[in-house]
Design a protein around this motif. Structure first.
Motif, short mmCIF file in Angstrom:
data_model
loop_
_atom_site.label_atom_id
_atom_site.label_comp_id
_atom_site.label_asym_id
_atom_site.label_seq_id
_atom_site.Cartn_x
_atom_site.Cartn_y
_atom_site.Cartn_z
N ASP A 252 14.65 0.96 21.42
CA ASP A 252 14.15 0.28 20.22
C ASP A 252 12.74 -0.24 20.46
OD1 ASP A 252 16.48 0.82 18.94
OD2 ASP A 252 17.31 -1.22 19.08
N GLU A 253 12.49 -0.79 21.64
CA GLU A 253 11.17 -1.33 21.94
C GLU A 253 10.11 -0.24 21.96
OE1 GLU A 253 8.94 -3.77 25.51
OE2 GLU A 253 11.01 -4.29 25.00
N GLN A 254 10.45 0.93 22.47
CA GLN A 254 9.50 2.05 22.49
C GLN A 254 9.19 2.53 21.07
OE1 GLN A 254 11.78 4.53 25.22
NE2 GLN A 254 10.16 4.36 26.76
N TRP A 255 10.22 2.55 20.20
CA TRP A 255 9.99 2.94 18.81
C TRP A 255 9.05 1.96 18.13
CZ3 TRP A 255 10.09 7.32 16.71
CH2 TRP A 255 11.08 8.28 17.00
N ILE A 256 9.28 0.67 18.34
CA ILE A 256 8.43 -0.34 17.70
C ILE A 256 7.00 -0.23 18.23
CG2 ILE A 256 8.01 -2.81 17.41
CD1 ILE A 256 10.37 -1.77 15.79
N ALA A 257 6.85 0.00 19.54
CA ALA A 257 5.52 0.18 20.12
C ALA A 257 4.82 1.38 19.49
CB ALA A 257 5.63 0.34 21.63
N SER A 258 5.58 2.45 19.24
CA SER A 258 5.01 3.64 18.62
C SER A 258 4.57 3.35 17.19
CB SER A 258 6.04 4.77 18.62
OG SER A 258 6.33 5.19 19.93
N VAL A 259 5.37 2.59 16.47
CA VAL A 259 5.02 2.23 15.09
C VAL A 259 3.77 1.36 15.07
CG1 VAL A 259 5.74 0.87 13.09
CG2 VAL A 259 7.31 2.50 14.11
N VAL A 260 3.66 0.43 16.00
CA VAL A 260 2.48 -0.42 16.10
C VAL A 260 1.23 0.46 16.31
CG1 VAL A 260 1.28 -2.09 17.57
CG2 VAL A 260 3.66 -2.49 16.88
N SER A 261 1.35 1.44 17.18
CA SER A 261 0.23 2.36 17.42
C SER A 261 -0.10 3.16 16.16
CB SER A 261 0.59 3.31 18.56
OG SER A 261 -0.45 4.23 18.80
N LEU A 262 0.92 3.59 15.43
CA LEU A 262 0.72 4.34 14.19
C LEU A 262 -0.04 3.49 13.18
CD1 LEU A 262 1.35 6.85 12.41
CD2 LEU A 262 3.45 5.69 11.74
N ILE A 263 0.36 2.24 13.03
CA ILE A 263 -0.30 1.34 12.09
C ILE A 263 -1.76 1.12 12.49
CG2 ILE A 263 -0.33 -1.00 11.14
CD1 ILE A 263 2.74 -1.01 11.58
#
Length: 296
Positions: A189-200
């Motif tokens: 879950d933390e890796q997914w959130i980190a990926s979304v942060v990068s996307l934003i």
């Protein structure tokens, strides 16, 4: 490794569009390369191996994918047959106004921005494969684009833009109908959130919704919201606004663009809302901020 520049392909940089039909010969190897423009690749027939982001994929007729700038990739032709592809090269400026309208279609955002971003996920297959009527319609559009650019009759710029927008809408519809609604989580879950942060951070001016981003992570909206705030200490909206206002400040300090244009470029459709968010974040209105920076 080669880097191809826009000036090598676009005769008129005010209309950055080029389409070509290319044949990958039997056993031919096209070395690793990148480019400073966007490339849409469509496989007409044959098969070849495509290497991208450290992974290899076997291409088939009907496969289509988008390569954003600065992505390294290569090809190796099949040993028993040639592979024919269309390469559509363009810069985002070509559809600057139209992209904002297209971004109102959630599936366009998914295909054009989220799908390329997800290539780092080993479980994600980065090619959309058209079939049947969709394949026929899309090939007809590509043939028209190819012919219009080669013949360059009166009004060909308008025809190209119109047909290309139709292509984007068709792809969005097909992607919406055939994507996997339940992605297999390959990250924590933390890796997914980190990926979304990068996307934003990369696409702060695009109207991503909580529904899209939570679905991307395979989470419910409440779960995504809680985990995003735990990771960033801010809500999704607060985090996005922080980045948008930071970019707006940079533009006010370094350009002479109108504040209304800056607000639009960083992703605010409503100017009055931009003013409210800016004042809340910076403590002063945008014009006063710009004038204060000019005093130094």
């Amino acid at each position: 490794m080669s880097t191809f520049q826009a000036s090598q392909y676009f005769e008129d940089l005010s209309f950055p569009f080029h389409i070509e039909q290319y044949t990958i010969r039997k056993g031919q190897e096209i070395p690793l390369h990148t480019h400073d423009f966007v490339e849409l690749v469509y496989v007409v027939e044959g098969c070849a191996v495509h290497e991208m982001s450290g992974m290899t994929y076997e291409l088939r007729s009907g496969d289509i994918f988008i390569l954003e700038p600065n992505i390294y990739h290569s090809y190796k032709g099949a040993m028993n047959k040639e592979t024919i592809v269309y390469n559509v090269l363009f810069k985002l400026e070509l559809l600057h106004k139209e992209l904002n309208a297209l971004c109102e279609i959630p599936s366009f955002l998914d295909f054009f921005y989220i799908a390329p971003f997800l290539r780092k996920n080993a479980t994600f297959y980065p090619h959309l494969t058209l079939s049947g009527l969709h394949q026929t319609l899309f090939e007809n559009h590509l043939e028209t684009l190819y012919r219009e650019e080669k013949e360059r009759q009166t009004g060909y710029h308008l025809v190209i833009k119109t047909r290309f927008i139709e292509c984007m809408v068709q792809l969005s519809r097909f992607y919406a109908a055939h994507r996997n609604p339940h992605p297999t989580p390959a990250y924590t879950d933390e890796q997914w959130i980190a990926s979304v942060v990068s996307l934003i951070e990369q696409h702060y001016n695009k109207p991503f919704s909580l529904d899209q981003l939570s679905r991307l992570c395979g989470m419910s909206i409440p779960s995504f919201t809680a985990k995003f705030k735990a990771y960033t200490k801010k809500t999704f909206v607060e985090y996005k606004h922080d980045i948008q206002i930071k970019e707006a400040c940079k533009m006010m300090e370094t350009t002479s663009e109108k504040i209304a244009d800056i607000a639009y470029e960083v992703g605010f459709e409503d100017l009055s809302f931009f003013y409210r968010v800016f004042r809340k974040k910076m403590g002063i209105p945008p014009l006063k901020y710009r004038l204060s920076k000019k005093e130094y």
